[in-house]
Design a protein around this motif. Sequence first.
Motif, mmCIF file in Angstrom:
data_model
loop_
_atom_site.group_PDB
_atom_site.id
_atom_site.type_symbol
_atom_site.label_atom_id
_atom_site.label_comp_id
_atom_site.label_asym_id
_atom_site.label_seq_id
_atom_site.Cartn_x
_atom_site.Cartn_y
_atom_site.Cartn_z
ATOM 1 N N CYS A 13 -2.811 4.580 0.396
ATOM 2 C CA CYS A 13 -3.691 3.714 1.192
ATOM 3 C C CYS A 13 -4.324 2.633 0.326
ATOM 4 O O CYS A 13 -4.410 1.474 0.734
ATOM 5 C CB CYS A 13 -4.768 4.541 1.878
ATOM 6 N N HIS A 14 -4.773 3.008 -0.869
ATOM 7 C CA HIS A 14 -5.399 2.036 -1.770
ATOM 8 C C HIS A 14 -4.421 0.927 -2.133
ATOM 9 O O HIS A 14 -4.769 -0.255 -2.160
ATOM 10 C CB HIS A 14 -5.893 2.751 -3.030
ATOM 11 N N ASP A 15 -3.176 1.306 -2.405
ATOM 12 C CA ASP A 15 -2.189 0.314 -2.818
ATOM 13 C C ASP A 15 -1.715 -0.561 -1.658
ATOM 14 O O ASP A 15 -1.267 -1.681 -1.868
ATOM 15 C CB ASP A 15 -0.985 1.003 -3.473
ATOM 16 N N LEU A 16 -1.804 -0.072 -0.433
ATOM 17 C CA LEU A 16 -1.337 -0.853 0.718
ATOM 18 C C LEU A 16 -2.417 -1.741 1.322
ATOM 19 O O LEU A 16 -2.114 -2.769 1.910
ATOM 20 C CB LEU A 16 -0.804 0.083 1.805
ATOM 21 N N ILE A 17 -3.688 -1.340 1.177
ATOM 22 C CA ILE A 17 -4.738 -2.078 1.885
ATOM 23 C C ILE A 17 -4.903 -3.503 1.357
ATOM 24 O O ILE A 17 -5.146 -4.431 2.125
ATOM 25 C CB ILE A 17 -6.070 -1.296 1.877
ATOM 26 N N SER A 18 -4.724 -3.711 0.063
ATOM 27 C CA SER A 18 -4.873 -5.068 -0.484
ATOM 28 C C SER A 18 -3.776 -6.017 -0.009
ATOM 29 O O SER A 18 -4.073 -7.115 0.468
ATOM 30 C CB SER A 18 -4.904 -5.025 -2.010
ATOM 31 N N PRO A 19 -2.484 -5.637 -0.092
ATOM 32 C CA PRO A 19 -1.469 -6.571 0.418
ATOM 33 C C PRO A 19 -1.571 -6.809 1.916
ATOM 34 O O PRO A 19 -1.322 -7.910 2.389
ATOM 35 C CB PRO A 19 -0.135 -5.917 0.040
ATOM 36 N N ILE A 20 -1.952 -5.793 2.678
ATOM 37 C CA ILE A 20 -2.097 -6.003 4.120
ATOM 38 C C ILE A 20 -3.246 -6.966 4.391
ATOM 39 O O ILE A 20 -3.143 -7.856 5.242
ATOM 40 C CB ILE A 20 -2.291 -4.657 4.855
ATOM 41 N N GLY A 21 -4.337 -6.833 3.641
ATOM 42 C CA GLY A 21 -5.444 -7.772 3.770
ATOM 43 C C GLY A 21 -5.023 -9.185 3.395
ATOM 44 O O GLY A 21 -5.415 -10.164 4.049
ATOM 45 N N ALA A 22 -4.214 -9.307 2.345
ATOM 46 C CA ALA A 22 -3.734 -10.628 1.914
ATOM 47 C C ALA A 22 -2.832 -11.250 2.980
ATOM 48 O O ALA A 22 -2.903 -12.454 3.235
ATOM 49 C CB ALA A 22 -2.977 -10.511 0.587
ATOM 50 N N ILE A 23 -1.992 -10.433 3.617
ATOM 51 C CA ILE A 23 -1.145 -10.949 4.699
ATOM 52 C C ILE A 23 -2.023 -11.457 5.841
ATOM 53 O O ILE A 23 -1.773 -12.522 6.419
ATOM 54 C CB ILE A 23 -0.161 -9.865 5.195
ATOM 55 N N GLY A 24 -3.063 -10.695 6.160
ATOM 56 C CA GLY A 24 -3.993 -11.127 7.213
ATOM 57 C C GLY A 24 -4.644 -12.451 6.875
ATOM 58 O O GLY A 24 -4.758 -13.344 7.734
ATOM 59 N N ASN A 25 -5.070 -12.624 5.619
ATOM 60 C CA ASN A 25 -5.673 -13.892 5.196
ATOM 61 C C ASN A 25 -4.656 -15.029 5.284
ATOM 62 O O ASN A 25 -4.981 -16.144 5.706
ATOM 63 C CB ASN A 25 -6.214 -13.785 3.771
ATOM 64 N N GLY A 26 -3.423 -14.740 4.869
ATOM 65 C CA GLY A 26 -2.374 -15.749 4.960
ATOM 66 C C GLY A 26 -2.095 -16.152 6.397
ATOM 67 O O GLY A 26 -1.867 -17.329 6.701
ATOM 68 N N MET A 27 -2.148 -15.180 7.306
ATOM 69 C CA MET A 27 -1.932 -15.476 8.716
ATOM 70 C C MET A 27 -3.019 -16.399 9.261
ATOM 71 O O MET A 27 -2.750 -17.284 10.074
ATOM 72 C CB MET A 27 -1.883 -14.177 9.533
ATOM 73 N N GLU A 28 -4.261 -16.175 8.830
ATOM 74 C CA GLU A 28 -5.354 -17.051 9.268
ATOM 75 C C GLU A 28 -5.110 -18.481 8.806
ATOM 76 O O GLU A 28 -5.320 -19.438 9.568
ATOM 77 C CB GLU A 28 -6.693 -16.544 8.734
ATOM 78 N N LEU A 29 -4.652 -18.644 7.562
ATOM 79 C CA LEU A 29 -4.361 -19.990 7.048
ATOM 80 C C LEU A 29 -3.203 -20.630 7.814
ATOM 81 O O LEU A 29 -3.245 -21.823 8.149
ATOM 82 C CB LEU A 29 -4.040 -19.924 5.555
#
Length: 197
Positions: A13-29
């Motif tokens: 979970c720790h290793d997946l939460i950061s890239p998933i958050g980054a994808i979400g930020n990228g989607m907003e952009l």
Amino acid sequence: MSDLTALVGSRICHDLISPIGAIGNGMELLAMAAAETHGEELALISDSVARANARIRMFRLAFGAAGEDTAVAGREVCEILADYFGGSRLSVTADPPASLSRSAAKTALLSVLCAETALPRGGRMALSWRDGRITLSAEAERMTLDPRLWAPLTDGQPSGDDLRPAEVQFALLPIALADLGRSLSLGHDETSLTLAF
């Protein structure tokens, strides 16, 4: 062995939460840059990222290592439940204290995941904290409790070897309860279910 399993869950979970958050930020952009040209596609991807993030947050707390002195904010438990069940046929409310032990939060979320299996057509669940006890109440037009899963919880016996991956919470809940030094009481009929510990 269960501690090792919890640590593995925490690591994943720790290793997946950061890239998933980054994808979400990228989607907003992308959404800001694309304006209306790809609205439906971006909305679908954004929704999928949000659901993945909600699941990771739920699984990190429910299946991860609890830690002896770690506290969790009550509002975080409410947010996790709202995000995890948002848009589903299940409505879940909670009134946790401002701060609770990670072990208590873990046990509460495991109980919710167990109760979820009894409401395949949707319904309502409510978690409450009163006088040092946690109670989960659930209501639905019809409850479906698989004896293979629920009998070991009430008999105090370990779950059988025939659990499927989606049922692992039934093996973990008794361990989490033992770590808290609590026992489970269960009541149910055709339309309601109550778990208290």
